[in-house]
Design a protein around this motif. Structure first.
Motif, PDB file in Angstrom:
ATOM      1  N   THR A  24       0.959  -1.151   0.090  1.00  0.00           N
ATOM      2  CA  THR A  24       0.043  -0.063   0.011  1.00  0.00           C
ATOM      3  C   THR A  24       1.063   1.334  -0.019  1.00  0.00           C
ATOM      4  N   THR A  25       0.340   2.285  -0.660  1.00  0.00           N
ATOM      5  CA  THR A  25       1.162   3.320  -0.673  1.00  0.00           C
ATOM      6  C   THR A  25       0.330   4.584  -0.515  1.00  0.00           C
ATOM      7  N   ALA A  26       0.795   5.764   0.233  1.00  0.00           N
ATOM      8  CA  ALA A  26       0.175   6.846   0.427  1.00  0.00           C
ATOM      9  C   ALA A  26      -0.109   7.534  -0.941  1.00  0.00           C
ATOM     10  N   LEU A  27      -1.403   8.273  -1.089  1.00  0.00           N
ATOM     11  CA  LEU A  27      -1.569   9.042  -2.520  1.00  0.00           C
ATOM     12  C   LEU A  27      -0.846  10.087  -2.530  1.00  0.00           C
ATOM     13  N   ASN A  28      -0.311  10.749  -1.736  1.00  0.00           N
ATOM     14  CA  ASN A  28       0.615  11.851  -2.021  1.00  0.00           C
ATOM     15  C   ASN A  28       1.853  11.491  -1.653  1.00  0.00           C
ATOM     16  N   THR A  29       2.466  10.135  -2.039  1.00  0.00           N
ATOM     17  CA  THR A  29       3.826   9.711  -2.005  1.00  0.00           C
ATOM     18  C   THR A  29       4.823  10.433  -2.750  1.00  0.00           C
ATOM     19  N   THR A  30       5.853  10.702  -2.532  1.00  0.00           N
ATOM     20  CA  THR A  30       6.939  11.264  -3.753  1.00  0.00           C
ATOM     21  C   THR A  30       8.022  10.144  -3.977  1.00  0.00           C
ATOM     22  N   THR A  31       7.941   8.911  -3.277  1.00  0.00           N
ATOM     23  CA  THR A  31       9.027   8.013  -3.552  1.00  0.00           C
ATOM     24  C   THR A  31       9.163   7.752  -4.824  1.00  0.00           C
ATOM     25  N   VAL A  32      10.512   7.706  -5.209  1.00  0.00           N
ATOM     26  CA  VAL A  32      10.941   7.399  -6.700  1.00  0.00           C
ATOM     27  C   VAL A  32      11.207   5.799  -6.507  1.00  0.00           C
ATOM     28  N   SER A  33      10.625   5.103  -7.361  1.00  0.00           N
ATOM     29  CA  SER A  33      10.651   3.487  -7.576  1.00  0.00           C
ATOM     30  C   SER A  33      10.972   3.338  -9.071  1.00  0.00           C
ATOM     31  N   ALA A  34      11.344   2.010  -9.009  1.00  0.00           N
ATOM     32  CA  ALA A  34      11.472   1.570 -10.434  1.00  0.00           C
ATOM     33  C   ALA A  34      10.281   1.103 -11.012  1.00  0.00           C
ATOM     34  N   GLU A  35       9.085   1.245 -10.490  1.00  0.00           N
ATOM     35  CA  GLU A  35       7.981   0.793 -10.809  1.00  0.00           C
ATOM     36  C   GLU A  35       6.717   1.800 -10.656  1.00  0.00           C
ATOM     37  N   ARG A 108     -15.324 -17.000  -1.023  1.00  0.00           N
ATOM     38  CA  ARG A 108     -15.399 -15.445  -1.057  1.00  0.00           C
ATOM     39  C   ARG A 108     -14.661 -14.701  -2.024  1.00  0.00           C
ATOM     40  N   ALA A 109     -15.141 -13.523  -2.605  1.00  0.00           N
ATOM     41  CA  ALA A 109     -14.581 -12.999  -3.305  1.00  0.00           C
ATOM     42  C   ALA A 109     -13.377 -12.069  -3.151  1.00  0.00           C
ATOM     43  N   TYR A 110     -12.298 -12.180  -3.651  1.00  0.00           N
ATOM     44  CA  TYR A 110     -11.068 -11.088  -3.365  1.00  0.00           C
ATOM     45  C   TYR A 110     -10.312 -10.571  -4.476  1.00  0.00           C
ATOM     46  N   PHE A 111      -9.634  -9.481  -3.980  1.00  0.00           N
ATOM     47  CA  PHE A 111      -8.641  -8.711  -4.973  1.00  0.00           C
ATOM     48  C   PHE A 111      -7.525  -9.231  -4.329  1.00  0.00           C
ATOM     49  N   VAL A 112      -6.596  -9.720  -5.156  1.00  0.00           N
ATOM     50  CA  VAL A 112      -5.175 -10.382  -4.889  1.00  0.00           C
ATOM     51  C   VAL A 112      -4.152  -9.007  -4.898  1.00  0.00           C
ATOM     52  N   ALA A 113      -3.541  -8.953  -3.861  1.00  0.00           N
ATOM     53  CA  ALA A 113      -2.216  -7.772  -3.631  1.00  0.00           C
ATOM     54  C   ALA A 113      -0.950  -8.507  -3.473  1.00  0.00           C
ATOM     55  N   GLN A 114       0.013  -7.833  -4.088  1.00  0.00           N
ATOM     56  CA  GLN A 114       1.284  -8.519  -3.978  1.00  0.00           C
ATOM     57  C   GLN A 114       2.491  -7.119  -4.170  1.00  0.00           C
ATOM     58  N   ASN A 115       3.649  -7.133  -3.190  1.00  0.00           N
ATOM     59  CA  ASN A 115       4.364  -6.402  -3.420  1.00  0.00           C
ATOM     60  C   ASN A 115       5.158  -6.508  -4.734  1.00  0.00           C
ATOM     61  N   GLU A 116       5.963  -5.649  -5.135  1.00  0.00           N
ATOM     62  CA  GLU A 116       6.605  -5.362  -6.752  1.00  0.00           C
ATOM     63  C   GLU A 116       7.654  -6.394  -6.455  1.00  0.00           C
ATOM     64  N   SER A 117       8.263  -6.624  -5.440  1.00  0.00           N
ATOM     65  CA  SER A 117       9.388  -7.622  -5.332  1.00  0.00           C
ATOM     66  C   SER A 117       8.939  -8.841  -4.453  1.00  0.00           C
ATOM     67  N   GLY A 118       7.827  -8.820  -3.838  1.00  0.00           N
ATOM     68  CA  GLY A 118       7.579  -9.818  -2.873  1.00  0.00           C
ATOM     69  C   GLY A 118       6.923 -11.185  -3.380  1.00  0.00           C
ATOM     70  N   ALA A 119       7.204 -12.380  -2.846  1.00  0.00           N
ATOM     71  CA  ALA A 119       6.727 -13.604  -3.463  1.00  0.00           C
ATOM     72  C   ALA A 119       5.319 -13.846  -2.809  1.00  0.00           C
ATOM     73  N   ALA A 120       4.949 -13.440  -1.666  1.00  0.00           N
ATOM     74  CA  ALA A 120       3.748 -13.734  -1.054  1.00  0.00           C
ATOM     75  C   ALA A 120       2.577 -13.007  -1.500  1.00  0.00           C
ATOM     76  N   LYS A 121       1.699 -13.437  -1.608  1.00  0.00           N
ATOM     77  CA  LYS A 121       0.132 -12.655  -1.964  1.00  0.00           C
ATOM     78  C   LYS A 121      -0.871 -12.501  -0.757  1.00  0.00           C
ATOM     79  N   GLY A 122      -1.391 -11.462  -0.875  1.00  0.00           N
ATOM     80  CA  GLY A 122      -2.355 -11.104   0.064  1.00  0.00           C
ATOM     81  C   GLY A 122      -3.982 -11.107  -0.663  1.00  0.00           C
ATOM     82  N   LEU A 123      -4.948 -11.321   0.275  1.00  0.00           N
ATOM     83  CA  LEU A 123      -6.209 -11.563   0.114  1.00  0.00           C
ATOM     84  C   LEU A 123      -7.086 -10.198   0.369  1.00  0.00           C
ATOM     85  N   ILE A 124      -7.468  -9.537  -0.238  1.00  0.00           N
ATOM     86  CA  ILE A 124      -8.447  -8.319   0.421  1.00  0.00           C
ATOM     87  C   ILE A 124      -9.741  -8.520  -0.189  1.00  0.00           C
TER      88      ILE A 124
END
Length: 275
Positions: A24-35, A108-124
């Motif tokens: 998750t990232t804040a909407l007003n983030t200014t972080t520079v990222s590869a993605e 149950r119906a889910y959206f699948v979330a995952q970090n850019e470089s992470g292997a694990a997945k989350g269900l929201i």
């Protein structure tokens, strides 16, 4: 009372989410990222909601989705493998989840979330991505009471010892309508956007059945610092509002839906966000 702890909990969620592979990232983030990923509009939400109703997971290109969980400090999130409840909170607005797919698993119906470089997945839960609607008060409207409450599986209960909300874990959808400090008048200045030309409220129109036997709609109570503490109104009180274009700064705008008389077309305030 405003849910002043929401931002603190949001920051904590960001740290904990990394442990289960969800960004998750804040909407007003200014972080520079590869993605840098596109932020999602209503059509993207609709597409993923349809996929979420299908058995099994359908994977898609990553997008950032603003979650609209209709409660505060909600713990109803899961790790995919092994399937278990994750130990973190999720709050609405001002944060974007990196979503890579959707589908129905474990009934149950889910959206699948995952970090850019992470292997694990989350269900929201998919119901946490129901885009709200834009409203303003009607002229000469009757007063509308709003209530503090807690969704099931949230750290948002009323702590008897401290006399504060967000103190205990709640197992069921709970509304505090029977408490003197559990409700107040809903006002534009306190709960909505009261500056600029697109004034009004973001309100979810999926009814939530509470423990007092009544149904409520969530109001995403806005403040200029980006805090969206959810309060609830009785479903019948929606008659005191009229559809309207509404902008929440650093979140986005709810525009009129083509061919309809409601405002449900969400345009995020940024087209891309770095993660």
């Amino acid at each position: 009372m405003k849910f002043t702890k929401t931002i603190t909990k949001l920051a904590l969620a960001g740290a904990l989410l990394g442990s289960v592979g969800v960004t998750t990232t804040a909407l007003n983030t200014t972080t520079v990222s590869a993605e840098s990923l596109p932020t999602s509009k209503t059509k993207d939400y609709n597409k993923m909601q349809k996929l979420a109703q299908k058995s099994g997971i359908t994977y898609t290109k990553p997008h950032f989705f603003n979650d609209w969980v209709p409660g505060n400090n909600v713990n109803d999130i899961y790790v995919m493998h092994p399937y278990k409840q994750a130990d973190f909170y999720i709050d609405p607005g001002r944060q974007w989840d990196r979503i890579i797919g959707a589908g129905t698993v474990h009934g149950r119906a889910y959206f699948v979330a995952q970090n850019e470089s992470g292997a694990a997945k989350g269900l929201i839960p998919a119901e946490f991505y129901h885009v709200p609607y834009g409203f303003r008060f009607k002229k000469n409207h009757a007063p509308v009471e709003c209530y503090y409450g807690s969704l099931a599986k949230s750290w948002d209960g009323y702590d008897e010892y401290s006399g504060e909300y967000e103190g205990i874990y709640t197992e069921n959808n709970t509304i505090y309508s029977n408490r003197k400090d559990g409700h107040r008048k809903l006002t534009l200045s306190y709960d909505g956007q009261d500056h600029g030309k697109n004034q009004g409220f973001f309100i979810g129109l999926t009814a939530i059945h509470m423990n007092d036997g009544h149904d409520y709609y969530p109001v995403y109570s806005y403040s200029v610092d980006g805090n969206l503490g959810v309060v609830y109104i009785r479903t019948e009180d929606i008659d005191q509002f009229t559809p309207a274009k509404v902008t929440y700064k650093s979140i986005g705008t709810l525009n009129k839906t083509k061919g309809k008389n409601y405002y449900h077309s969400f345009k995020p305030y940024k087209s891309h966000v770095d993660c």
